[in-house]
Write a protein that holds these residues in place. Sequence first.
Motif, PDB file in Angstrom:
ATOM      1  N   ASN A  41      52.688  44.117  35.103  1.00  0.00           N
ATOM      2  CA  ASN A  41      51.700  43.091  34.747  1.00  0.00           C
ATOM      3  C   ASN A  41      50.362  43.281  35.444  1.00  0.00           C
ATOM      4  O   ASN A  41      49.478  42.431  35.330  1.00  0.00           O
ATOM      5  CB  ASN A  41      52.257  41.704  35.074  1.00  0.00           C
ATOM      6  CG  ASN A  41      53.465  41.356  34.230  1.00  0.00           C
ATOM      7  OD1 ASN A  41      53.491  41.637  33.038  1.00  0.00           O
ATOM      8  ND2 ASN A  41      54.468  40.748  34.848  1.00  0.00           N
ATOM      9  N   GLY A  42      50.212  44.391  36.165  1.00  0.00           N
ATOM     10  CA  GLY A  42      48.961  44.656  36.853  1.00  0.00           C
ATOM     11  C   GLY A  42      47.845  45.066  35.906  1.00  0.00           C
ATOM     12  O   GLY A  42      48.016  45.154  34.684  1.00  0.00           O
ATOM     13  N   VAL A  43      46.676  45.331  36.478  1.00  0.00           N
ATOM     14  CA  VAL A  43      45.505  45.732  35.687  1.00  0.00           C
ATOM     15  C   VAL A  43      45.656  47.195  35.288  1.00  0.00           C
ATOM     16  O   VAL A  43      45.873  48.058  36.148  1.00  0.00           O
ATOM     17  CB  VAL A  43      44.214  45.530  36.500  1.00  0.00           C
ATOM     18  CG1 VAL A  43      42.997  45.953  35.673  1.00  0.00           C
ATOM     19  CG2 VAL A  43      44.074  44.088  36.964  1.00  0.00           C
ATOM     20  N   PRO A  44      45.543  47.510  33.998  1.00  0.00           N
ATOM     21  CA  PRO A  44      45.658  48.907  33.563  1.00  0.00           C
ATOM     22  C   PRO A  44      44.626  49.804  34.242  1.00  0.00           C
ATOM     23  O   PRO A  44      43.492  49.384  34.507  1.00  0.00           O
ATOM     24  CB  PRO A  44      45.414  48.827  32.052  1.00  0.00           C
ATOM     25  CG  PRO A  44      45.764  47.418  31.692  1.00  0.00           C
ATOM     26  CD  PRO A  44      45.361  46.587  32.873  1.00  0.00           C
ATOM     27  N   GLU A  45      45.012  51.035  34.499  1.00  0.00           N
ATOM     28  CA  GLU A  45      44.128  51.955  35.211  1.00  0.00           C
ATOM     29  C   GLU A  45      42.837  52.207  34.451  1.00  0.00           C
ATOM     30  O   GLU A  45      41.767  52.354  35.064  1.00  0.00           O
ATOM     31  CB  GLU A  45      44.855  53.270  35.483  1.00  0.00           C
ATOM     32  CG  GLU A  45      44.083  54.205  36.397  1.00  0.00           C
ATOM     33  CD  GLU A  45      44.914  55.339  36.941  1.00  0.00           C
ATOM     34  OE1 GLU A  45      44.401  56.081  37.805  1.00  0.00           O
ATOM     35  OE2 GLU A  45      46.078  55.489  36.525  1.00  0.00           O
ATOM     36  N   ASP A  46      42.891  52.247  33.119  1.00  0.00           N
ATOM     37  CA  ASP A  46      41.658  52.485  32.371  1.00  0.00           C
ATOM     38  C   ASP A  46      40.660  51.341  32.539  1.00  0.00           C
ATOM     39  O   ASP A  46      39.443  51.546  32.531  1.00  0.00           O
ATOM     40  CB  ASP A  46      41.943  52.742  30.901  1.00  0.00           C
ATOM     41  CG  ASP A  46      42.667  51.595  30.204  1.00  0.00           C
ATOM     42  OD1 ASP A  46      43.117  50.655  30.893  1.00  0.00           O
ATOM     43  OD2 ASP A  46      42.782  51.644  28.962  1.00  0.00           O
ATOM     44  N   LYS A  47      41.162  50.108  32.698  1.00  0.00           N
ATOM     45  CA  LYS A  47      40.277  48.968  32.939  1.00  0.00           C
ATOM     46  C   LYS A  47      39.624  49.079  34.319  1.00  0.00           C
ATOM     47  O   LYS A  47      38.433  48.790  34.479  1.00  0.00           O
ATOM     48  CB  LYS A  47      41.053  47.667  32.821  1.00  0.00           C
ATOM     49  CG  LYS A  47      40.251  46.409  33.130  1.00  0.00           C
ATOM     50  CD  LYS A  47      39.056  46.233  32.194  1.00  0.00           C
ATOM     51  CE  LYS A  47      39.517  45.895  30.795  1.00  0.00           C
ATOM     52  NZ  LYS A  47      38.350  45.567  29.913  1.00  0.00           N
ATOM     53  N   LEU A  48      40.401  49.497  35.310  1.00  0.00           N
ATOM     54  CA  LEU A  48      39.844  49.711  36.643  1.00  0.00           C
ATOM     55  C   LEU A  48      38.817  50.840  36.626  1.00  0.00           C
ATOM     56  O   LEU A  48      37.783  50.753  37.296  1.00  0.00           O
ATOM     57  CB  LEU A  48      40.967  50.023  37.640  1.00  0.00           C
ATOM     58  CG  LEU A  48      41.948  48.876  37.912  1.00  0.00           C
ATOM     59  CD1 LEU A  48      43.118  49.365  38.758  1.00  0.00           C
ATOM     60  CD2 LEU A  48      41.252  47.709  38.608  1.00  0.00           C
ATOM     61  N   ASP A  49      39.091  51.881  35.849  1.00  0.00           N
ATOM     62  CA  ASP A  49      38.124  52.981  35.729  1.00  0.00           C
ATOM     63  C   ASP A  49      36.820  52.493  35.108  1.00  0.00           C
ATOM     64  O   ASP A  49      35.729  52.947  35.492  1.00  0.00           O
ATOM     65  CB  ASP A  49      38.713  54.103  34.870  1.00  0.00           C
ATOM     66  CG  ASP A  49      39.835  54.856  35.570  1.00  0.00           C
ATOM     67  OD1 ASP A  49      39.936  54.737  36.809  1.00  0.00           O
ATOM     68  OD2 ASP A  49      40.606  55.542  34.874  1.00  0.00           O
ATOM     69  N   GLU A  50      36.902  51.567  34.162  1.00  0.00           N
ATOM     70  CA  GLU A  50      35.700  51.000  33.550  1.00  0.00           C
ATOM     71  C   GLU A  50      34.859  50.257  34.591  1.00  0.00           C
ATOM     72  O   GLU A  50      33.628  50.333  34.583  1.00  0.00           O
ATOM     73  CB  GLU A  50      36.084  50.048  32.421  1.00  0.00           C
ATOM     74  CG  GLU A  50      36.612  50.725  31.169  1.00  0.00           C
ATOM     75  CD  GLU A  50      37.002  49.709  30.108  1.00  0.00           C
ATOM     76  OE1 GLU A  50      36.655  48.506  30.266  1.00  0.00           O
ATOM     77  OE2 GLU A  50      37.658  50.096  29.125  1.00  0.00           O
ATOM     78  N   ILE A  51      35.531  49.519  35.469  1.00  0.00           N
ATOM     79  CA  ILE A  51      34.817  48.802  36.523  1.00  0.00           C
ATOM     80  C   ILE A  51      34.103  49.780  37.443  1.00  0.00           C
ATOM     81  O   ILE A  51      32.923  49.598  37.786  1.00  0.00           O
ATOM     82  CB  ILE A  51      35.790  47.917  37.324  1.00  0.00           C
ATOM     83  CG1 ILE A  51      36.335  46.790  36.435  1.00  0.00           C
ATOM     84  CG2 ILE A  51      35.107  47.340  38.568  1.00  0.00           C
ATOM     85  CD1 ILE A  51      37.423  45.961  37.089  1.00  0.00           C
ATOM     86  N   TRP A  88      40.684  47.796  47.082  1.00  0.00           N
ATOM     87  CA  TRP A  88      41.463  46.671  46.550  1.00  0.00           C
ATOM     88  C   TRP A  88      42.171  47.024  45.253  1.00  0.00           C
ATOM     89  O   TRP A  88      43.198  46.427  44.909  1.00  0.00           O
ATOM     90  CB  TRP A  88      40.636  45.401  46.403  1.00  0.00           C
ATOM     91  CG  TRP A  88      39.417  45.378  45.534  1.00  0.00           C
ATOM     92  CD1 TRP A  88      38.120  45.286  45.955  1.00  0.00           C
ATOM     93  CD2 TRP A  88      39.353  45.396  44.088  1.00  0.00           C
ATOM     94  NE1 TRP A  88      37.257  45.265  44.882  1.00  0.00           N
ATOM     95  CE2 TRP A  88      37.992  45.315  43.722  1.00  0.00           C
ATOM     96  CE3 TRP A  88      40.305  45.462  43.082  1.00  0.00           C
ATOM     97  CZ2 TRP A  88      37.559  45.317  42.402  1.00  0.00           C
ATOM     98  CZ3 TRP A  88      39.893  45.458  41.753  1.00  0.00           C
ATOM     99  CH2 TRP A  88      38.544  45.392  41.425  1.00  0.00           C
ATOM    100  N   ALA A  89      41.656  48.000  44.542  1.00  0.00           N
ATOM    101  CA  ALA A  89      42.283  48.377  43.273  1.00  0.00           C
ATOM    102  C   ALA A  89      43.534  49.218  43.463  1.00  0.00           C
ATOM    103  O   ALA A  89      44.455  49.171  42.635  1.00  0.00           O
ATOM    104  CB  ALA A  89      41.291  49.141  42.405  1.00  0.00           C
ATOM    105  N   ASN A  90      43.603  49.994  44.525  1.00  0.00           N
ATOM    106  CA  ASN A  90      44.650  50.997  44.656  1.00  0.00           C
ATOM    107  C   ASN A  90      45.642  50.780  45.793  1.00  0.00           C
ATOM    108  O   ASN A  90      46.665  51.471  45.841  1.00  0.00           O
ATOM    109  CB  ASN A  90      44.000  52.374  44.845  1.00  0.00           C
ATOM    110  CG  ASN A  90      43.203  52.812  43.626  1.00  0.00           C
ATOM    111  OD1 ASN A  90      43.744  52.962  42.546  1.00  0.00           O
ATOM    112  ND2 ASN A  90      41.904  52.994  43.799  1.00  0.00           N
TER     113      ASN A  90
END
Length: 278
Positions: A139-149, A205-207
């Motif tokens: 249920n976490g944030v998809p990696e591609d969304k984090l890459d967009e940030i 914080w993302a990783n």
Amino acid sequence: MPFIETEDIQRGENVYLNYQDYGEGQPVILIHGWPLSHKMWENQVQAIVDAGFRCIAYDRRGFGDSDRPWLNYDYTSLAQDLRGLIEHLDLRHCVLVGFSMGGGEVVRYLSMFGDDRVDKAVLISSIIPLVKKTDNNPNGVPEDKLDEIMEALKTKRVTFLAEFSKQFYNYSDNKDKVSEEQLRYDWAITSAASPRATIETAKAWANTDFRPELRNVTVPTLIIHGEDDQIVPIETSSDQSSKEIRNNKYIQIKDAPHGLFLTHKEELNTALIDFLKS
């Protein structure tokens, strides 16, 4: 403004952190969220001091008026900075209060240094235990969304931060509580932070996976989260950490967004002060 000098443990350099220190009594240390500064705590500092506590709020390295080193924005370095503040002021029986990203500093600090100087902990809208979607964190944030940030922070940082502030408060639902002036004020704080620090702390914080460290949180802990948090959804964060931190009180605030320190300040302050006095 006062500063403390903390040693950069990985490079042997010194980093100066800006802090504010008000009131008397048991020390309450406020650790701000990303990508703000200690100024986010304006409505909490007054309540804490009025309740009879000493309140200390500081700027994380790279943010506010603290130093802006090029390297070392991982949680180990950030927890070492917190330790430097506590030792410099010779604080005992502290209460650590971490908002959002700041929850990671609380957990990493307790993992590294234990509770010899800490009596309680508070996690508000915290990213704990893991942001990123993985096989065992579906249920976490998809990696591609984090890459967009990360890409937005590199290519259009100030524009991204303006939109981020609106999502921070669920602005369309809370225009009666969050003024346009407040959004501009937050944007001024966030856009003035070190671009490098903004990106590097976002990577932290993302990783960072704090799940193995939650057992190290043995002090009484208050967990507070807004049920309508669009930045750090409650299901992927505090719902999980509340099941793993042994001695905790968990409060969910109805309709509250990520930035509940402003939109739901009365409810937050009441819960916080009650916990401090308990």
